[in-house]
Scaffold this active site. Structure first.
Site: not given
Length: 417
Positions: A342, A165, A316, A337, A403, A305
């Protein structure tokens, strides 16, 4: 060596809430949700039955049918968004030195649908290997950048970044560095993804990453909300034209903003879960600020994010408080998002574009679908919940985490700083 300045001179977007820059901005500022029941395949046996698909989009409005058939959707999306960005940059192709123009593109997965189709069709057969000759050229994650360079004849640096991502943010940082180090004058950069497929949905469902709020898809993406239960898979692309400042000035280009810096880090913790204290997120934001030569108090906002996962949003938020201290309470934080879903490898590109447009228009897009405060997230932080807020922003950061523990952060600033 004196580093050259880098500015943004073109933008293109293809998203679940708008098929071009103007539509995308209208969707953002009005808090539109792109989530809806999946139309691409039968979801009867899937845990999650919705996603953020593109809407009212026909690739044949942009590409010849024969050419489109040679591309996976992720590459088609790249071609559409990059065409808008290149047109927006308004180059004189008669004088443009194409040896000094490159393409660095990002995609977390690449041609997933192509891979899925070819393998499924093979397994249904009699075991005799029979594949489409375009199978590999359609599937590989680097081919989108190849198609863009071929279309325009751009012969500068050309490659693809793959960091889940964080892919398109890494692509933008690489493009930024190639220009400021003198290896190119112009770079087409960004990212695209087309993972709303049987394999994509099935795979993310199997790891319990997606929301299963099938009764109410439009409110399923709930960053920072107590009842968030996973992200919504989205698709699309975002493209930016980065250009050396003097090169842009010399040709009278329209300049949106300046790229101030970029940061990268690794969690070195877990293949999918974030570090619980946001260690990698702290480091990536500190690294970005250091690269830009700015202080935490210089930053007006952060596009988080913010995927709407229970662990990710909390980690975060902790990282932001650690990096910005008391100043964190005076910033605008948001997660787009909540509207787009996403977009995986394309997320960094469309979210950086949202930051650029927010700076241009003096308006911060909202984090929609907030209903209940999470007692584990500091309520004094301004997440721009549910409604856009006016703000004159001079410095904005965008976070992307992938990831594997890949973290990337990019900083934009007004040209007059």
């Amino acid at each position: 060596m004196e580093l050259r300045r880098v500015v943004v001179t073109g933008l293109g977007a293809l998203t679940p809430i708008g098929n071009n820059i103007q539509e995308y901005w209208n969707g953002l500022i009005n808090g539109v949700s792109g989530a809806a029941p999946i139309t691409y395949f039968d979801t009867t046996h899937f845990k999650t039955k919705f996603a953020c698909e593109l809407k009212n989009f026909n690739i044949e409005d942009f590409l010849d049918r024969k050419e489109a058939r040679k591309m996976d959707k992720y590459a088609q999306y790249a071609m559409v968004s990059s065409e808008e960005a290149v047109k927006d940059a308004n180059f004189n192709f008669e004088t443009l030195d194409k040896d000094r123009v490159g393409v660095i593109w990002g995609s977390g997965i690449g041609g997933l649908e192509t891979f899925q189709q070819e393998v499924m069709e093979f397994t249904r057969g009699n075991g005799v290997p029979k594949f489409n000759p375009f199978f590999i050229p359609k599937m590989i994650a680097d081919i989108a950048g190849g198609h863009i360079s071929i279309k325009y004849g751009f012969r500068g640096p050309n490659f693809t970044t793959v960091s889940a991502c964080a892919s398109s943010t890494n692509a933008m940082i690489d493009a930024f560095n190639y220009i400021r180090l003198g290896h190119a004058d112009v770079m087409v950069t960004g990212g695209s993804e087309a993972a709303v497929t049987i394999a994509g949905m099935g795979g993310f469902n199997a790891m319990h990453a997606l929301s299963t709020r099938n009764d109410d898809p439009k409110t399923a993406s709930r960053p920072m909300d107590k009842d968030r239960d996973g992200f919504i898979l989205g698709e699309g692309a975002g493209a930016l034209i980065l250009e050396e400042y003097e090169h842009a000035i010399a040709r009278g280009a329209n300049i949106y903003c300046e790229i101030g810096g970029g940061g990268m880090s690794a969690d070195a913790y877990h293949i999918t879960a974030p570090h619980p204290e946001g260690l990698g997120a702290k480091n990536v934001m500190f690294n970005c600020l250091r690269d830009a030569g700015l202080k935490p108090t210089d930053v007006d906002g952060v596009n988080m994010h913010g995927t709407s996962t229970p662990l990710g949003d909390m980690a975060e938020s902790k990282a932001i408080l650690h990096v910005f201290g008391e100043h964190a309470y005076s910033m605008n934080l948001n997660s787009t998002k909540s509207m787009t879903g996403h977009l995986l490898g394309a997320a960094g590109a469309i979210e950086t574009i949202s930051c650029i447009l927010a700076m241009k228009h003096g308006m911060v897009p909202p984090t929609i679908n907030h209903f209940t405060d999470d007692e584990n997230i500091d309520p004094r932080l301004n997440f721009t919940f549910n409604k856009a807020q006016k703000r004159d922003m001079k410095v904005v950061m965008s976070n992307t985490f992938g990831f594997g523990g890949h973290n990337a952060c990019i900083l934009i600033k007004k040209l007059d700083l």
